[in-house]
Design an enzyme around this catalytic site. Sequence first.
Site, mmCIF file in Angstrom:
data_model
loop_
_atom_site.group_PDB
_atom_site.id
_atom_site.type_symbol
_atom_site.label_atom_id
_atom_site.label_comp_id
_atom_site.label_asym_id
_atom_site.label_seq_id
_atom_site.Cartn_x
_atom_site.Cartn_y
_atom_site.Cartn_z
ATOM 1 N N TYR A 47 70.247 51.174 30.281
ATOM 2 C CA TYR A 47 71.708 51.242 30.379
ATOM 3 C C TYR A 47 72.240 52.576 29.857
ATOM 4 O O TYR A 47 73.288 53.057 30.308
ATOM 5 C CB TYR A 47 72.347 50.086 29.608
ATOM 6 C CG TYR A 47 73.820 49.916 29.900
ATOM 7 C CD1 TYR A 47 74.242 49.436 31.135
ATOM 8 C CD2 TYR A 47 74.782 50.258 28.963
ATOM 9 C CE1 TYR A 47 75.587 49.289 31.422
ATOM 10 C CE2 TYR A 47 76.133 50.109 29.244
ATOM 11 C CZ TYR A 47 76.524 49.623 30.478
ATOM 12 O OH TYR A 47 77.862 49.481 30.764
ATOM 13 N N TYR A 86 67.511 45.824 34.027
ATOM 14 C CA TYR A 86 67.705 46.953 33.104
ATOM 15 C C TYR A 86 67.821 46.452 31.676
ATOM 16 O O TYR A 86 68.162 45.287 31.425
ATOM 17 C CB TYR A 86 68.927 47.785 33.495
ATOM 18 C CG TYR A 86 70.262 47.105 33.314
ATOM 19 C CD1 TYR A 86 70.979 47.224 32.126
ATOM 20 C CD2 TYR A 86 70.830 46.352 34.344
ATOM 21 C CE1 TYR A 86 72.211 46.609 31.967
ATOM 22 C CE2 TYR A 86 72.063 45.732 34.196
ATOM 23 C CZ TYR A 86 72.748 45.867 32.997
ATOM 24 O OH TYR A 86 73.973 45.246 32.830
ATOM 25 N N CYS A 87 67.514 47.340 30.736
ATOM 26 C CA CYS A 87 67.601 47.024 29.305
ATOM 27 C C CYS A 87 68.318 48.173 28.617
ATOM 28 O O CYS A 87 69.206 48.797 29.196
ATOM 29 C CB CYS A 87 66.213 46.790 28.723
ATOM 30 S SG CYS A 87 65.096 48.210 28.903
ATOM 31 N N TYR A 88 67.993 48.473 27.371
ATOM 32 C CA TYR A 88 68.640 49.568 26.652
ATOM 33 C C TYR A 88 68.122 50.931 27.111
ATOM 34 O O TYR A 88 68.902 51.806 27.480
ATOM 35 C CB TYR A 88 68.393 49.441 25.139
ATOM 36 C CG TYR A 88 69.069 48.269 24.487
ATOM 37 C CD1 TYR A 88 70.408 48.305 24.146
ATOM 38 C CD2 TYR A 88 68.350 47.114 24.202
ATOM 39 C CE1 TYR A 88 71.029 47.232 23.533
ATOM 40 C CE2 TYR A 88 68.959 46.033 23.594
ATOM 41 C CZ TYR A 88 70.294 46.096 23.257
ATOM 42 O OH TYR A 88 70.902 45.018 22.661
#
Length: 270
Positions: free
Chosen positions: A94, A65-67
């Site tokens: 996220y 996962y990232c932003y």
Amino acid sequence: MSLPFRRLTADAAASFIKQDGVRILDCRDPRAYAAAHIEGAERLDDRSFGGYVGQLPRDTPLFIYCYHGNASQTFASMFADFRFTNVHDLVGGYEAWEQYERIMVKPAAKAAGPIPADLADWLEAQGFARDDVNGTIENKTTPVMRAARLGDAAMTAALVNAGADLDARNADGNNALWLACFANDPATIEVLVEGGVDVDNQNDNGATCLMYAASAGKTEAVVQLLKAGADVLLKSADDYTALDMVANEECLHLLRAVEKAVKAEQQKAA
């Protein structure tokens, strides 16, 4: 054309990561990871990628996962290119995970008792249900967002005291503090900050309240946000900081001074 990995919504991801052997990889920057991350997550970046590829079996279940769900797709594709067969990433990043946790883990705020008649009257006049301080109208606007937009500090305080959810975000990803900055009302901003609103909330474009206030020349709001500890180094989705967006000289001097102080502290800690 199908992707060589699977994209999971937050609720599906919550079930997936409970399985044995899942490696959770967070590809946000170190500061964001240090501030908050999914339990058990490990940092992933361009430098550590090779280590994972060299050490992990190709059937290892991976969850990345990232932003906002963009960089995670790049890394997921890279793992798939190296013949990893059980790769997943998080739709919405996220930010989507935090929204999921607010819904599933943190119950919606409720008023401690009956809503006072004057507050109920105000809610009705603004188009909300009389008995719900967390109802929404167009653009997912909540009562506390509406009061903040009006620069009505007294009503904002009444709503906070009645259980208004300060974590709520409208359809653009903005919280009540953004609307208070639009009104440029220091008293309303102070009420929200003291109530625990997220000063550094980033909307769907990655913009913070400080970025907006600086870009709109809302000097009073910038002063209040800096007093509340707003992060001057955060970047938008377009890689701009509040200082890059500043619209007037007063805000320019304020932001430069704080940025200089923050960077000096970082250098001392390094």
